[in-house]
Design a protein around this motif. Structure first.
Motif, PDB file in Angstrom:
ATOM      1  N   ALA A   1       0.875   0.695 -11.714  1.00  0.00           N
ATOM      2  CA  ALA A   1      -0.091   1.702 -11.808  1.00  0.00           C
ATOM      3  C   ALA A   1       1.019   3.045 -13.008  1.00  0.00           C
ATOM      4  O   ALA A   1      -0.506   3.364 -14.413  1.00  0.00           O
TER       5      ALA A   1
ATOM      6  N   ARG B   1       3.277   0.450  -3.998  1.00  0.00           N
ATOM      7  CA  ARG B   1       2.646   0.949  -4.311  1.00  0.00           C
ATOM      8  C   ARG B   1       1.706   0.985  -5.189  1.00  0.00           C
ATOM      9  O   ARG B   1       0.251   0.334  -4.878  1.00  0.00           O
ATOM     10  N   GLN B   2       1.319   2.041  -6.287  1.00  0.00           N
ATOM     11  CA  GLN B   2      -0.095   0.967  -6.984  1.00  0.00           C
ATOM     12  C   GLN B   2      -0.286   0.488  -8.388  1.00  0.00           C
ATOM     13  O   GLN B   2       0.827   0.366  -8.907  1.00  0.00           O
ATOM     14  N   TRP B   3      -1.235  -0.949  -7.949  1.00  0.00           N
ATOM     15  CA  TRP B   3      -0.723  -1.845  -9.403  1.00  0.00           C
ATOM     16  C   TRP B   3      -2.328  -1.835  -9.817  1.00  0.00           C
ATOM     17  O   TRP B   3      -3.173  -1.386  -9.435  1.00  0.00           O
ATOM     18  N   ARG B   4      -2.176  -2.602 -10.814  1.00  0.00           N
ATOM     19  CA  ARG B   4      -3.213  -2.862 -12.115  1.00  0.00           C
ATOM     20  C   ARG B   4      -3.487  -4.412 -12.557  1.00  0.00           C
ATOM     21  O   ARG B   4      -2.056  -4.938 -12.609  1.00  0.00           O
TER      22      ARG B   4
ATOM     23  N   GLN C   1     -14.165   1.028  -3.233  1.00  0.00           N
ATOM     24  CA  GLN C   1     -13.468   0.262  -2.713  1.00  0.00           C
ATOM     25  C   GLN C   1     -13.355  -0.967  -1.309  1.00  0.00           C
ATOM     26  O   GLN C   1     -14.304  -0.693  -0.384  1.00  0.00           O
TER      27      GLN C   1
ATOM     28  N   ALA D   1      -7.794  -2.009  -9.270  1.00  0.00           N
ATOM     29  CA  ALA D   1      -6.784  -0.858  -9.201  1.00  0.00           C
ATOM     30  C   ALA D   1      -6.288  -2.191  -7.529  1.00  0.00           C
ATOM     31  O   ALA D   1      -7.097  -1.916  -6.650  1.00  0.00           O
TER      32      ALA D   1
ATOM     33  N   ASP E   1      -3.780  -1.225  -4.125  1.00  0.00           N
ATOM     34  CA  ASP E   1      -2.795  -0.061  -3.284  1.00  0.00           C
ATOM     35  C   ASP E   1      -1.771  -1.017  -2.256  1.00  0.00           C
ATOM     36  O   ASP E   1      -2.680  -1.471  -1.482  1.00  0.00           O
TER      37      ASP E   1
END
Length: 784
Positions: free
Chosen positions: A57, A86-89, A127, A153, A155
């Motif tokens: 992210a 973690r956060q990713w895209r 979400q 997105a 998480d």
């Protein structure tokens, strides 16, 4: 519906009980046996597994990936949750033709870990929390002809208010890692304005050929007030039409509703049996104003599965359940193993280990795995996600949703014989488990429910489910001073199934690795032989599902290098000596098995001469004749005194005074030699054996196969090793998934990597594996 909703949200709106199934084309479901004719236009499914851009992210650089995908590279050991929490895209374009107007589009994700927030052309969607079941969204209002941009997105954190997570606790509080990613398939499903969202076929009165019928149900989803609606249900076996019925639907408004009917006259149906798992296709055709607009096919089997106080019965015959638990995580891949790799685990469990049942611990697993269970005759306990914890009201709501979604996704699978709707090893909660029991009854009243109860709750009366599953880690001291597993007596008030045993808790060891001593490795076989024999001592035991089938990555409990080692098969899917007892429990008319639970080796710590209590030979024979360098050494009969309730008890041999000579074992039944194996003591002639599970792959960018490599003697028998590495060279349109070089010494002489095809690239791939001293071997894989 002119709004963006997951179809499961219809349940919350009161429009239908629940549904989360994706739509499958009549002629395109993977693994479907036979072909049923299409009587109306099938749904069009657009796979979205290739062409994704991926980044963290907070990163500015994107990479191109193919699904299934894990967000971080993984080895086979020492996974670190900090790498994925973690956060990713993810980003991908979707191109639609101009002539697709009038269709509805649903984005379907078969599974992602753990919090997923899509957006389409800048429009944010709700979400989704949860990692193990499909979810979908209607995209129709936001798509247009030409190029559309889909963003997701993701998480990967732990602590969401959804099982099995535990808000406020570390991810190591759960006994399996959950590496983040879009780790299952994603597709765009195009359907008519009015379509079939779900079809369920429930066999009834299966054992009465005169009364036997199939109760059928379909969920009709309409975005408009449609004209007269009829659903035709037709049962097929291949191209043979078996029976049919037609039901008029009264759908008076937009949304979803169900129609039900029955197909009778099924007296000549073949039953789904363990050794002959016959399957049929149920095709539902939706007609609006008499015009066929949509088909939906599911696959079913006719069988009666009952848990009673006297054990488990399949089609009226008692079957002693003999099985293992299974985690779905793989080295290097995490959970992102494609369908072919998932199906291979079923082959190992059913055809190598000879299990007749598997428990899917502790979450719903890949649909391809269940398809293979249907096809190979492997019974299934499927359970909703969870492990040792119940959360707040929102957490419980998400868990109840999972129970419903699991049952709706999988209730057509004949292999599933019980629903785990009490989460594994959780505390009592009368209200919640009464609720999950009611959900199961409302969606599928043809199967009993169960749950794995934690040790210490053997006599618990606060149990709302039908079959009492008990995780029994009782133990005692063996005559040699080691720990050995025991089983508590079965309950008498309800059907009883041992859902876990042995593992790392009830001995004789905490770890079963090829680098451990031969006594430890053989001890695993002794423990599994013991519990299955104990489970056969009383018919009130429906059976034993031991812990476990495959080693798995974990950060909880008895771990070494980030791996739990209780599997009778290692993380690479290579059977250990502990698997020998499973491999031998098969009729010799099906396969002759001569499988030592030791290595024929004279080097410490694996020297067979150190087995002072006897060396265990697992075989499905009445007598074994042993020879050393051609000279008769011993005549053996099965150890029925120690293992009286095994179909094929193991044999014990005393090799404490044996020398480094070749061993030959001949197996006899009714005085006839049925098989023979030879084992070499000469390490100088050892070699590296290399083999691939499959010789062909599909060039879709995700299809993969395992390549196993192992130290073997001159006759092909496994040999343990603690030296050297294996290096790989790969040519052709494929990629290597695994460590290169591979630390052969650390795994004790066996391992695997996976070879994955590249999207759109065809040709022949050659993988060559080379060991420092054992030489090399290669495999050829054709990608089409």
């Amino acid at each position: 519906m002119q709004t963006v909703l997951s179809r499961r949200l219809f349940a919350r709106l009161g429009l239908v009980a629940a549904t989360s199934l994706g739509i499958t084309a009549v002629l395109s479901r993977p693994g479907t046996a036979g072909t049923a004719p299409a009587t109306g236009p099938a749904v069009r499914t657009i796979p979205l597994d290739t062409g994704w851009s991926f980044a963290a992210a907070d990163a500015t650089t994107w990479t191109t990936v193919t699904l299934p995908h894990t967000v971080t590279p993984l080895s086979w050991r020492n996974w670190s949750p900090a790498d994925w929490e973690r956060q990713w895209r993810y980003r991908r374009d979707i191109t639609l033709p101009a002539d697709d107007s009038g269709l509805r589009y649903f984005l379907r994700c078969a599974g992602s870990l753990t919090a997923t927030t899509p957006s389409i052309n800048g429009h944010a969607l709700p979400q989704h929390l949860g990692g193990y079941l499909p979810f979908d969204y209607e995209l129709t209002p936001y798509l247009h002809a030409g190029t559309n941009q889909l963003d997701i997105a993701l998480d990967g954190g732990f602590g969401f208010d959804v099982p099995p997570d535990r808000p406020g606790q570390a991810s190591s509080s759960v006994d399996y890692w959950q590496p983040a990613g879009l780790y299952r398939e994603v597709s765009l499903d195009a359907v008519p304005t009015t379509f079939l969202a779900d079809v369920f076929g429930k066999p009834v009165d299966v054992l009465d050929s005169g009364a036997r019928r199939l109760d059928v149900q379909a969920t009709v989803d309409s975005a408009i007030v449609a004209g007269p609606i009829t659903v035709d249900f037709t049962l097929w076996q291949g191209n043979q039409r078996i029976g049919s019925t037609s039901v008029a639907a009264n759908i008076g408004a937009t949304g979803a509703g169900t129609v039900s009917g029955s197909i009778g006259g099924l007296g000549r149906i073949s039953l789904w049996e363990l050794d002959s798992p016959t399957l049929y296709q149920l095709v539902a055709t939706l007609r609006v104003g008499g015009v066929p607009v949509h088909d939906h096919q599911v696959r079913i089997g006719f069988r009666q599965a009952e848990f009673t106080d006297g054990g488990f019965f399949l089609n009226g015959n008692r079957v002693q359940l003999f099985g293992l638990n299974r985690h779905q995580f793989f080295p290097f891949l995490g959970g992102a193993a494609p369908a072919r790799v998932q199906r291979r685990d079923v082959t190992i469990l059913r055809e190598v280990l000879r299990c007749n049942m598997v428990r899917l611990s502790h979450y719903p697993q890949h649909e391809a795995f269940l398809d293979a269970c249907d096809e190979l005759g492997l019974l299934v306990w499927e359970e909703a996600p969870g492990w040792g914890y119940l959360g707040d009201a929102a957490w419980l709501d998400n868990s109840a949703r999972d129970v419903g979604d699991m049952i709706i996704r999988d209730r057509n699978h004949p292999s599933i014989v019980t629903w785990g709707v009490r989460l594994n090893e959780t505390p009592d909660d009368t209200a919640f488990y009464t609720r999950t029991q009611a959900i199961a009854r409302s969606l599928d009243d043809s199967r009993p429910t169960t749950g794995g109860m934690v040790g210490g709750l053997h006599d618990d009366t606060d149990f709302q489910q039908d079959v009492f599953g008990y995780n029994d880690y009782s133990a005692s001291s063996a005559p040699d001073g080691t720990t050995q597993p025991e089983l508590l007596p079965p309950r008498t008030d309800r059907p009883y199934l041992v859902s876990e045993t042995i593992g790392t808790l009830s001995g004789p060891a905490k770890y079963y690795r090829r680098t451990d001593s031969v006594a430890v490795q053989q001890g695993q076989a002794l423990a599994h032989a013991r519990v299955h024999s104990l489970g056969g001592a009383d018919p009130r035991y429906a059976g034993v599902l031991a812990w476990c089938g495959f080693d798995y990555p974990s950060g909880n409990g008895n771990i070494s290098e980030g791996v739990k080692w209780p599997g009778v098969v290692d993380v690479f899917r290579v059977p250990k000596p502990g698997a020998a007892i499973y491999r031998s429990q098969v009729d010799p008319r099906t396969a002759v098995v001569i499988e030592p639970a030791f290595y024929w080796d004279f080097q410490e710590p694996w020297a067979v001469t150190s087995l002072t209590g006897g060396a265990l030979i697992c075989a499905n024979a009445q007598r074994l004749e042993l020879y050393l360098d051609g000279a008769h050494f011993a005549s053996l009969t099965p150890d029925t005194a120690t293992y009286p309730n095994l179909p094929h008890p193991p044999f014990r041999a005393d090799f404490t005074q044996a020398g480094p000579e070749d061993l030959r074992i001949d197996a006899y039944v009714d005085g006839h030699r049925i098989g023979s194996r030879t084992f070499s003591a000469d390490r100088a002639r050892d070699r590296l054996a290399v083999s691939a599970d499959d010789t062909g792959l599909t060039a879709d960018g995700s299809d993969a196969t395992r390549v196993q490599f192992q130290a073997v003697d001159v006759y092909g028998a496994p040999r343990p090793y603690t030296t050297g590495t294996v290096t790989f060279s790969l040519s052709g349109p494929t990629d290597l998934v695994g460590d290169n070089p591979f630390p052969f010494a650390d795994t004790g002489g066996a391992g695997a990597v996976w070879v994955r095809g590249r999207a759109g690239q065809r040709g022949v791939a050659v993988l060559r594996a080379t060991h420092d001293t054992l030489g090399s071997g290669q495999v050829r894989i054709t990608v089409t």
